[in-house]
Design an enzyme around this catalytic site. Structure first.
Site, mmCIF file in Angstrom:
data_model
loop_
_atom_site.group_PDB
_atom_site.id
_atom_site.type_symbol
_atom_site.label_atom_id
_atom_site.label_comp_id
_atom_site.label_asym_id
_atom_site.label_seq_id
_atom_site.Cartn_x
_atom_site.Cartn_y
_atom_site.Cartn_z
ATOM 1 N N THR A 125 19.229 5.077 6.835
ATOM 2 C CA THR A 125 18.856 5.168 8.240
ATOM 3 C C THR A 125 17.440 5.689 8.413
ATOM 4 O OG1 THR A 125 19.337 6.417 10.277
ATOM 5 C CG2 THR A 125 20.001 7.424 8.236
ATOM 6 N N TYR A 147 23.054 14.947 9.955
ATOM 7 C CA TYR A 147 23.368 13.548 9.665
ATOM 8 C C TYR A 147 22.298 12.929 8.770
ATOM 9 C CZ TYR A 147 23.313 8.496 10.374
ATOM 10 O OH TYR A 147 23.258 7.143 10.173
#
Length: 319
Positions: A125, A147
């Site tokens: 990501t 995250y």
């Protein structure tokens, strides 16, 4: 090819499975149905896949075990399974560590004993770059949320297994993927739903955050092409079309024919200020370029969400 797709019931994973099946690959789908959003949504994604020839599905938690029978004969592994989302990662780190780090290590460990393996693609990501994620793959990685930190840890595990055991790893860093089947917690989904139902849009921050938007079918195309890229590489995957959140809302107003009512909220801890992928490296290696303009992609997402609401309306009236 025989392909394993983890996170097969999710947003991007279900699209990827469809694409691979359309090209007559054999697909083994895997998902553990975390409680991040309702299982019924993922089951709906799977409903398109279950009847198709060449598709098998396992409900399995990779952090617990990876049975040998799941990997038997697999040549391409697409590891998309992860615990997503920014806000919850501050509150439930154990789950993010389990599903993003431990599960990745378990899968890598199982894959290194797989003689048929040709590529292991790890879906990462733009959050690994942190608040300012605009540029190419040489940007420093400074995650601004737990995250992002766990996804970067997954990247490092891939590197370690590549260097130590020779696993043919390719890392893909996805940037702001949107389109039909987008998760209900994601911003564009929530904006569209608010406009279609007449509720306020809950806007965190000033709306000037910049996003590089990637339509889901472009993301899938990049992922499939990267399966033929040289192992050991890391690639940005982005749409190339930048827009502020305010600009996206104005575009959605035109597409829905509704005027937005904005409810302003404080910025979220660790939220990204700007993302914009330089994808020239991926283009050089695979010939891939994004093809879907933002307006066209958002129109497809609006149509999909409108159909969802229309389907749900008779059920609400009956209830």
């Amino acid at each position: 090819m025989k392909c394993l797709v983890t996170g097969a019931a999710g947003f991007i994973g279900s699209h990827l499975c469809e694409r691979l099946l359309a090209e007559e690959h054999e697909v083994v789908g895997l998902d553990c149905f975390t409680d991040y959003y309702p299982r019924a949504i993922k089951e709906q994604n799977l409903s398109r896949l279950r009847p198709q020839r060449g598709f098998t599905f396992w409900e399995l938690d990779l952090s617990v075990e990876v049975p040998r029978s799941v990997l038997e004969g697999v040549q391409w592994i697409f590891h998309l399974a992860a615990m997503p989302g920014l806000v919850r990662s501050w509150q439930d780190f154990d789950s993010y560590n389990r599903h993003n780090v431990t599960a990745t290590q378990r899968l890598l460990e199982a894959a290194r004993a797989l003689p048929t393996l040709r590529r292991f693609l790890y879906a990462s990501t733009s959050s690994v770059y942190g608040k300012y994620a605009s540029g190419d793959e040489s940007l420093p990685t400074r995650p601004s949320s737990p995250y992002g930190l766990t996804k970067l840890a997954g990247e490092h595990l891939c590197r370690v297994y590549s260097e130590t055991y020779g696993l043919p790893i390719v890392v893909l860093r996805y940037f702001s993927v949107y389109g039909p089947r987008q998760r209900p917690d994601m911003g564009y989904y929530q904006f569209v739903e608010a406009l279609l139902t007449g509720r306020p849009i809950r806007l965190t921050g000033d709306g000037l955050q910049v996003r590089g938007n990637t339509f889901v079918t472009d993301c899938v195309e990049a992922t499939v092409r990267a399966a033929e890229a040289l192992p050991g590489e890391t690639f940005n995957v982005g749409g190339g079309e930048l827009a502020t959140i305010r600009e996206v809302i104005r575009l959605l107003e035109r597409l829905t024919g509704q005027r937005a009512v904005i409810e302003h909220l404080p910025p979220r801890p660790g939220d990204q200020v700007a993302t914009g992928a330089d994808v020239s490296k991926l283009t050089r290696h695979t010939g891939w370029t994004p093809r879907t303009p933002l307006a066209e992609g958002l129109a497809q997402q609006v149509a999909w969400q409108r159909a969802l609401l229309e389907k749900a309306l008779p059920l609400r009236k009956a209830g």
